[in-house]
Scaffold this active site. Structure first.
Site, PDB file in Angstrom:
ATOM      1  N   ASP A  47      68.951 -17.566   5.196  1.00  0.00           N
ATOM      2  CA  ASP A  47      68.016 -18.685   5.295  1.00  0.00           C
ATOM      3  C   ASP A  47      68.807 -19.941   5.625  1.00  0.00           C
ATOM      4  OD1 ASP A  47      65.672 -20.346   4.813  1.00  0.00           O
ATOM      5  OD2 ASP A  47      64.921 -18.684   3.598  1.00  0.00           O
ATOM      6  N   THR A  95      75.004  -1.362   8.510  1.00  0.00           N
ATOM      7  CA  THR A  95      75.614  -0.107   8.972  1.00  0.00           C
ATOM      8  C   THR A  95      74.569   0.865   9.539  1.00  0.00           C
ATOM      9  OG1 THR A  95      75.554   0.635   6.691  1.00  0.00           O
ATOM     10  CG2 THR A  95      77.667  -0.129   7.512  1.00  0.00           C
ATOM     11  N   LYS A 155      74.232  -1.994  -9.189  1.00  0.00           N
ATOM     12  CA  LYS A 155      73.597  -2.734  -8.077  1.00  0.00           C
ATOM     13  C   LYS A 155      72.069  -2.651  -8.204  1.00  0.00           C
ATOM     14  CE  LYS A 155      73.362  -1.340  -3.590  1.00  0.00           C
ATOM     15  NZ  LYS A 155      72.133  -1.736  -2.894  1.00  0.00           N
ATOM     16  N   ASP A 169      71.596  -7.279  -4.859  1.00  0.00           N
ATOM     17  CA  ASP A 169      71.718  -7.019  -3.418  1.00  0.00           C
ATOM     18  C   ASP A 169      70.411  -7.380  -2.711  1.00  0.00           C
ATOM     19  OD1 ASP A 169      72.665  -6.150  -0.993  1.00  0.00           O
ATOM     20  OD2 ASP A 169      72.415  -4.018  -1.423  1.00  0.00           O
ATOM     21  N   LYS A 179      70.461  -9.672  -0.102  1.00  0.00           N
ATOM     22  CA  LYS A 179      70.888 -10.047   1.262  1.00  0.00           C
ATOM     23  C   LYS A 179      70.179 -11.306   1.768  1.00  0.00           C
ATOM     24  CE  LYS A 179      72.225  -5.355   2.627  1.00  0.00           C
ATOM     25  NZ  LYS A 179      71.724  -4.602   1.459  1.00  0.00           N
ATOM     26  N   ARG A 193      72.555   7.870  -4.694  1.00  0.00           N
ATOM     27  CA  ARG A 193      71.931   9.181  -4.863  1.00  0.00           C
ATOM     28  C   ARG A 193      72.821  10.282  -5.427  1.00  0.00           C
ATOM     29  NH1 ARG A 193      69.153   8.478   0.831  1.00  0.00           N
ATOM     30  NH2 ARG A 193      71.070   7.260   0.999  1.00  0.00           N
TER      31      ARG A 193
HETATM   32  O1  C5P Z   1      72.251   6.600  -2.304  1.00  0.00           O
HETATM   33  P1  C5P Z   1      73.418   5.991  -1.559  1.00  0.00           P
HETATM   34  O2  C5P Z   1      74.752   6.253  -2.226  1.00  0.00           O
HETATM   35  O3  C5P Z   1      73.409   6.308  -0.094  1.00  0.00           O
HETATM   36  O4  C5P Z   1      73.131   4.433  -1.751  1.00  0.00           O
HETATM   37  C1  C5P Z   1      73.843   3.459  -1.117  1.00  0.00           C
HETATM   38  C2  C5P Z   1      73.353   2.111  -1.520  1.00  0.00           C
HETATM   39  O5  C5P Z   1      74.069   1.166  -0.755  1.00  0.00           O
HETATM   40  C3  C5P Z   1      71.872   1.846  -1.275  1.00  0.00           C
HETATM   41  O6  C5P Z   1      71.398   0.994  -2.324  1.00  0.00           O
HETATM   42  C4  C5P Z   1      71.860   1.134   0.050  1.00  0.00           C
HETATM   43  O7  C5P Z   1      70.800   0.213   0.173  1.00  0.00           O
HETATM   44  C5  C5P Z   1      73.172   0.381   0.006  1.00  0.00           C
HETATM   45  N1  C5P Z   1      73.754   0.042   1.302  1.00  0.00           N
HETATM   46  C6  C5P Z   1      74.081   0.984   2.260  1.00  0.00           C
HETATM   47  N2  C5P Z   1      74.628   0.582   3.447  1.00  0.00           N
HETATM   48  C7  C5P Z   1      74.842  -0.716   3.671  1.00  0.00           C
HETATM   49  C8  C5P Z   1      74.534  -1.663   2.693  1.00  0.00           C
HETATM   50  C9  C5P Z   1      73.980  -1.238   1.500  1.00  0.00           C
HETATM   51  O8  C5P Z   1      73.908   2.181   2.055  1.00  0.00           O
HETATM   52  N3  C5P Z   1      75.393  -1.089   4.786  1.00  0.00           N
END
Ligand code: C5P
Length: 231
Positions: A66, A122, A35, A61, A63, A210
């Site tokens: 428009d 979320t 991603k 991603d 998002k 992460r």
């Molecule tokens: O580091 P982590 O596993 O928390 O990363 C989650 C990824 O998913 C990030 O790139 C974050 O922007 C994305 N994301 C999220 N919650 C959402 C949509 C996307 O954590 N509702």
């Protein structure tokens, strides 16, 4: 041809091309997809996306939200850069989503490609929503928006693992962020699920950043996540 190599999408949340390939190198052959968000997409553009797409399917991603013609053009440009998955906001409404569903059919004649709609972010609580949205719970907004997305012909959704039970339509391709192995720190994710829990609850793909990016042994972490997915 399958959309992803396996259910694990690695969130490449870094700022430089050098770091991106440093992080990708040890695990590029193992992850199901990668991603890329605006922080890399806007710095390095289509060339970078197509380079990553040589290693694994790319989820762009950005998002998009428009008017219909602008969203269609943005999604088409992402596809042409090499994206296999892209995100758009469900709140863009029926006309935009319907045009995007038609575009998806057209692009799938070339190669597998899916549009994922985001319902309510979320990170939002009820108080983060505009006041005119307050008479409904977040759950009701998620349900209603996922119905709107479905009626428009889009079959991809990004949602929290805890929202999976709200989505009644069985043939959605559901992508879930906020995934942690039970030993991981949760960072700023409020409500997390293990890969196993999310897959059991009906996810088709998981986004993990992460826990892999910060791991001292990313290959081992990826293998543990994949094992949890299939257990
Ligand atoms: O580091 P982590 O596993 O928390 O990363 C989650 C990824 O998913 C990030 O790139 C974050 O922007 C994305 N994301 C999220 N919650 C959402 C949509 C996307 O954590 N509702």
């Amino acid at each position: 041809m399958r959309l992803l190599k396996n259910p694990l999408i690695f969130a490449l949340d870094v700022d430089s091309e050098e770091d991106a390939f440093k992080k990708l190198k040890p695990i590029g052959d193992l992850v199901g997809g990668v991603k890329i968000g605006p922080r890399l997409a806007y710095r390095y553009g289509a060339k970078f996306i197509s380079k990553v797409a040589e290693l694994a399917p790319v989820f762009v991603d950005n998002k998009y939200f428009d008017i219909p013609s602008t969203m269609v053009a943005a999604v088409r440009a992402s596809f042409e850069a090499g994206a296999t998955l892209v995100t758009v906001h469900a709140l863009a409404g029926h006309d935009a989503l319907k045009s995007l569903a038609q575009l998806e059919v057209e692009l799938n004649r070339i190669r597998p490609f899916k549009i994922l709609a985001v319902t309510i972010l979320t990170s939002w609580e009820k108080s983060s929503l505009p006041e005119s949205f307050h008479s409904w719970s977040i759950e009701n907004h998620v349900k209603s928006l996922s119905q709107l997305v479905y009626q428009s012909g889009i079959r991809g959704l990004v949602c929290s693992g805890h929202e999976l039970e709200l989505i009644s339509q069985k043939d959605y391709f559901k992508v879930i962020p906020g995934i942690r192995l039970s030993s991981d720190a949760t960072q700023d994710q409020k409500r997390v699920m293990t890969p196993k829990q999310a897959m059991k609850a009906g996810a088709q793909a998981l986004v993990v950043g992460r826990p892999i990016l910060e791991s001292s042994d990313p290959r081992q972490t990826v293998l543990e996540i994949l094992e949890s997915c299939s257990s």
